[in-house]
Design an enzyme around this catalytic site. Structure first.
Site, PDB file in Angstrom:
ATOM      1  N   ASP A  39      53.462  39.196  45.552  1.00 41.21           N
ATOM      2  CA  ASP A  39      52.481  38.562  44.665  1.00 41.21           C
ATOM      3  C   ASP A  39      53.215  37.651  43.691  1.00 41.21           C
ATOM      4  O   ASP A  39      54.436  37.731  43.567  1.00 41.21           O
ATOM      5  CB  ASP A  39      51.691  39.628  43.879  1.00 41.21           C
ATOM      6  CG  ASP A  39      50.315  39.136  43.440  1.00 41.21           C
ATOM      7  OD1 ASP A  39      50.251  38.200  42.615  1.00 41.21           O
ATOM      8  OD2 ASP A  39      49.306  39.665  43.927  1.00 41.21           O
TER       9      ASP A  39
ATOM     10  N   ASP B 159      56.010  32.969  45.340  1.00 45.46           N
ATOM     11  CA  ASP B 159      54.853  32.097  45.526  1.00 45.46           C
ATOM     12  C   ASP B 159      54.603  31.853  47.015  1.00 45.46           C
ATOM     13  O   ASP B 159      55.412  31.210  47.688  1.00 45.46           O
ATOM     14  CB  ASP B 159      55.112  30.774  44.796  1.00 45.46           C
ATOM     15  CG  ASP B 159      53.858  29.921  44.711  1.00 45.46           C
ATOM     16  OD1 ASP B 159      52.953  30.088  45.557  1.00 45.46           O
ATOM     17  OD2 ASP B 159      53.785  29.087  43.799  1.00 45.46           O
TER      18      ASP B 159
ATOM     19  N   ALA C 288      31.795  36.494  51.117  1.00 43.84           N
ATOM     20  CA  ALA C 288      30.381  36.159  51.309  1.00 43.84           C
ATOM     21  C   ALA C 288      30.048  34.798  50.716  1.00 43.84           C
ATOM     22  O   ALA C 288      29.000  34.226  51.029  1.00 43.84           O
ATOM     23  CB  ALA C 288      29.510  37.231  50.662  1.00 43.84           C
TER      24      ALA C 288
ATOM     25  N   TYR D 196      35.447  27.173  46.844  1.00 44.37           N
ATOM     26  CA  TYR D 196      36.053  28.468  47.202  1.00 44.37           C
ATOM     27  C   TYR D 196      35.504  28.941  48.548  1.00 44.37           C
ATOM     28  O   TYR D 196      36.240  29.385  49.424  1.00 44.37           O
ATOM     29  CB  TYR D 196      35.749  29.462  46.077  1.00 44.37           C
ATOM     30  CG  TYR D 196      36.070  30.911  46.360  1.00 44.37           C
ATOM     31  CD1 TYR D 196      37.379  31.380  46.322  1.00 44.37           C
ATOM     32  CD2 TYR D 196      35.047  31.827  46.643  1.00 44.37           C
ATOM     33  CE1 TYR D 196      37.665  32.719  46.566  1.00 44.37           C
ATOM     34  CE2 TYR D 196      35.325  33.160  46.884  1.00 44.37           C
ATOM     35  CZ  TYR D 196      36.630  33.602  46.847  1.00 44.37           C
ATOM     36  OH  TYR D 196      36.905  34.922  47.089  1.00 44.37           O
TER      37      TYR D 196
ATOM     38  N   ASN E 110      31.465  41.157  46.895  1.00 42.34           N
ATOM     39  CA  ASN E 110      31.609  41.731  45.539  1.00 42.34           C
ATOM     40  C   ASN E 110      32.194  43.141  45.531  1.00 42.34           C
ATOM     41  O   ASN E 110      31.454  44.123  45.434  1.00 42.34           O
ATOM     42  CB  ASN E 110      30.259  41.774  44.825  1.00 42.34           C
ATOM     43  CG  ASN E 110      29.752  40.398  44.517  1.00 42.34           C
ATOM     44  OD1 ASN E 110      30.490  39.527  44.046  1.00 42.34           O
ATOM     45  ND2 ASN E 110      28.491  40.157  44.828  1.00 42.34           N
TER      46      ASN E 110
ATOM     47  N   ALA F  38      30.881  40.504  37.802  1.00 42.37           N
ATOM     48  CA  ALA F  38      29.758  41.013  37.001  1.00 42.37           C
ATOM     49  C   ALA F  38      29.876  42.494  36.616  1.00 42.37           C
ATOM     50  O   ALA F  38      29.683  42.831  35.445  1.00 42.37           O
ATOM     51  CB  ALA F  38      28.443  40.750  37.733  1.00 42.37           C
TER      52      ALA F  38
ATOM     53  N   ARG G 243      22.078  37.502  46.972  1.00 40.88           N
ATOM     54  CA  ARG G 243      23.056  37.760  48.037  1.00 40.88           C
ATOM     55  C   ARG G 243      23.111  39.265  48.287  1.00 40.88           C
ATOM     56  O   ARG G 243      23.124  40.066  47.350  1.00 40.88           O
ATOM     57  CB  ARG G 243      24.440  37.256  47.629  1.00 40.88           C
ATOM     58  CG  ARG G 243      25.493  37.544  48.683  1.00 40.88           C
ATOM     59  CD  ARG G 243      26.804  36.854  48.371  1.00 40.88           C
ATOM     60  NE  ARG G 243      26.696  35.419  48.510  1.00 40.88           N
ATOM     61  CZ  ARG G 243      27.457  34.554  47.818  1.00 40.88           C
ATOM     62  NH1 ARG G 243      28.332  34.989  46.960  1.00 40.88           N
ATOM     63  NH2 ARG G 243      27.324  33.258  48.018  1.00 40.88           N
TER      64      ARG G 243
HETATM   65  P1  NAD Z   1      42.896  39.308  42.835  1.00 45.27           P
HETATM   66  O1  NAD Z   1      42.840  37.979  42.128  1.00 45.27           O
HETATM   67  O2  NAD Z   1      42.963  40.524  41.989  1.00 45.27           O
HETATM   68  O3  NAD Z   1      44.124  39.317  43.838  1.00 45.27           O
HETATM   69  C1  NAD Z   1      44.598  38.173  44.446  1.00 45.27           C
HETATM   70  C2  NAD Z   1      46.101  38.154  44.203  1.00 45.27           C
HETATM   71  O4  NAD Z   1      46.660  37.018  44.851  1.00 45.27           O
HETATM   72  C3  NAD Z   1      46.468  38.030  42.715  1.00 45.27           C
HETATM   73  O5  NAD Z   1      47.231  39.140  42.295  1.00 45.27           O
HETATM   74  C4  NAD Z   1      47.248  36.743  42.648  1.00 45.27           C
HETATM   75  O6  NAD Z   1      48.340  36.781  41.734  1.00 45.27           O
HETATM   76  C5  NAD Z   1      47.754  36.612  44.089  1.00 45.27           C
HETATM   77  N1  NAD Z   1      48.118  35.231  44.365  1.00 45.27           N
HETATM   78  C6  NAD Z   1      47.390  34.118  44.101  1.00 45.27           C
HETATM   79  N2  NAD Z   1      48.090  33.026  44.433  1.00 45.27           N
HETATM   80  C7  NAD Z   1      49.283  33.464  44.914  1.00 45.27           C
HETATM   81  C8  NAD Z   1      50.437  32.809  45.406  1.00 45.27           C
HETATM   82  N3  NAD Z   1      50.497  31.465  45.455  1.00 45.27           N
HETATM   83  N4  NAD Z   1      51.485  33.552  45.816  1.00 45.27           N
HETATM   84  C9  NAD Z   1      51.438  34.915  45.743  1.00 45.27           C
HETATM   85  N5  NAD Z   1      50.371  35.591  45.294  1.00 45.27           N
HETATM   86  C10 NAD Z   1      49.308  34.874  44.877  1.00 45.27           C
HETATM   87  O7  NAD Z   1      41.658  39.348  43.818  1.00 45.27           O
HETATM   88  P2  NAD Z   1      41.027  40.551  44.669  1.00 45.27           P
HETATM   89  O8  NAD Z   1      39.709  40.858  44.077  1.00 45.27           O
HETATM   90  O9  NAD Z   1      42.012  41.643  44.839  1.00 45.27           O
HETATM   91  O10 NAD Z   1      40.742  39.809  46.059  1.00 45.27           O
HETATM   92  C11 NAD Z   1      41.604  39.901  47.178  1.00 45.27           C
HETATM   93  C12 NAD Z   1      41.076  39.018  48.295  1.00 45.27           C
HETATM   94  O11 NAD Z   1      39.731  39.380  48.622  1.00 45.27           O
HETATM   95  C13 NAD Z   1      41.030  37.521  47.969  1.00 45.27           C
HETATM   96  O12 NAD Z   1      41.384  36.793  49.103  1.00 45.27           O
HETATM   97  C14 NAD Z   1      39.586  37.256  47.652  1.00 45.27           C
HETATM   98  O13 NAD Z   1      39.217  35.919  47.908  1.00 45.27           O
HETATM   99  C15 NAD Z   1      38.895  38.235  48.594  1.00 45.27           C
HETATM  100  N6  NAD Z   1      37.567  38.605  48.104  1.00 45.27           N
HETATM  101  C16 NAD Z   1      37.441  39.428  47.040  1.00 45.27           C
HETATM  102  C17 NAD Z   1      36.178  39.775  46.597  1.00 45.27           C
HETATM  103  C18 NAD Z   1      35.989  40.697  45.422  1.00 45.27           C
HETATM  104  O14 NAD Z   1      34.858  40.994  45.115  1.00 45.27           O
HETATM  105  N7  NAD Z   1      37.040  41.185  44.770  1.00 45.27           N
HETATM  106  C19 NAD Z   1      35.043  39.256  47.235  1.00 45.27           C
HETATM  107  C20 NAD Z   1      35.211  38.401  48.298  1.00 45.27           C
HETATM  108  C21 NAD Z   1      36.476  38.094  48.743  1.00 45.27           C
END
Ligand code: NAD
Length: 326
Positions: free
Chosen positions: A33, A51, A120, A150, A179, A194, A285
């Protein structure tokens, strides 16, 4: 032999929980991360800060074959981050780069099983205008018309993973999360979702006061507790004959004002709701779980309230700690 897994985005909410789950199953886990986890010590055997937009860095962490790779890293956030339009270029560029790099590095190491978390948010806006009858069945995705960049990036990346399956014999698995919530997630700062935002507002409010809720509060959503999300992720990743895309979400749809009322009820406080203008996304949704039930013989079924109670307990503890420090 010990099984190995790579979790990209392990410093985030879902990734952090996934690392714990894989460790409990006996995996050797590498987490990657941009940052360490903000709310908990990592359970990963190896945690690398770096990164994933940097192709050389990605090749350096995919330096062996992993049995399972989970690609959860994304530039994302709650409605306050995704729907204002101010971060569109970053959201699209950053997340697409991550997916291009991780997938190609896996392909070049002959790693087959890669899980990708779509959202979603990729479903067409026109199917989500009626808060009481949104359509989020998997086949309703096309013709595409997500309401955010997004969502468009997620759609592109879903297709990217499945194209690698077709052209390179990979076995990527794609889920569309609806979500996800739980403890140890973002609960302040603008990227919170939310349930966390409402728990924070209620926990911080004085008894007899009020909380602000974005929009008219009649917009509807469903929310899935993290443990059930992970169960779905692992079942899909380990399924030998189903690649997705498939919804991983709850079918218990609720309006945002009713969610606020649920949180207020759990808190035991007497609070009024004040609806204020704010970014709110689509009107309605809900997850449609027919496909996951059919293909995996499983679907989430825990009542929303049980998860909200756990999250309220965690967030009210965080709010109290913050208050005591000030
Ligand atoms: P989060 O933001 O807590 O985790 C994502 C992580 O990715 C973060 O810790 C961030 O630092 C890391 N990251 C971002 N850019 C980076 C980079 N360039 N290099 C390395 N690390 C990087 O989000 P989450 O809620 O844990 O979601 C995880 C996945 O699930 C995501 O792909 C998100 O789009 C998807 N998602 C989540 C939800 C939800 O409700 N939480 C809903 C739909 C989809």
């Amino acid at each position: 032999m010990t099984k190995t897994a790579l979790v990209c985005g392990a410093g985030g909410f879902i990734g952090g929980h996934l690392v714990k789950r894989l460790k409990s199953e006996g995996f050797w886990v590498r987490g990657v991360d941009l940052k360490f986890h903000e709310h908990a010590e990592t359970a990963a055997d190896d945690f690398v800060i770096g990164d994933l937009r940097d192709q050389n860095f990605v090749r350096s962490i995919i330096d062996r074959r992993f049995d399972e790779v989970y690609q959860l890293a994304a530039d994302m956030g709650g409605a306050g981050y995704v729907f204002t339009g101010d971060h569109d270029a970053d959201i699209m560029h950053n997340s697409a780069m991550i997916n291009l790099n991780v997938l190609d590095a896996c392909h070049k190491r002959n790693i087959k099983r890669v899980f990708y978390s779509s959202s979603a948010c990729m479903y067409p806006e026109h199917n989500q205008l009626d808060p009481d009858n949104p359509n989020c069945s998997e086949e309703s995705a096309y013709p595409a018309n997500p309401d955010s960049e997004y969502g468009w990036e997620k759609l592109f990346s879903e297709r990217l993973y499945l194209a690698y399956n077709r052209n390179y014999g990979m076995e990527c698995r794609v889920a569309r999360f609806h979500n996800i919530f739980g403890p140890e997630g973002t609960w302040e700062g603008g990227k919170e979702k939310a349930p966390a935002a409402l728990c924070r507002k209620v926990a911080a409010a004085d008894d007899g006061g009020e909380i602000e809720v974005w929009g008219d509060g009649l917009q509807t959503r469903s929310f899935l507790y993290i443990d059930e999300c992970l169960e779905g992720v692992l079942r899909l990743t380990r399924s030998d004959d189903f690649e997705g895309p498939v919804n991983i979400g709850s079918e218990e749809m609720i309006s945002i004002n009713n969610l606020a009322r649920m949180v207020i009820g759990i808190s035991g406080k007497d609070l009024k709701i004040r609806n204020i203008p704010g970014p709110e996304g689509v009107r309605g949704r809900n997850s449609d779980n027919r496909l996951i039930r059919e293909k995996l013989g499983w679907a989430p079924n825990e009542p929303l309230k049980a998860g909200i109670e756990r999250v309220y307990a965690w967030i009210s503890g965080e709010v109290a700690r913050r208050h005591n420090r000030q």
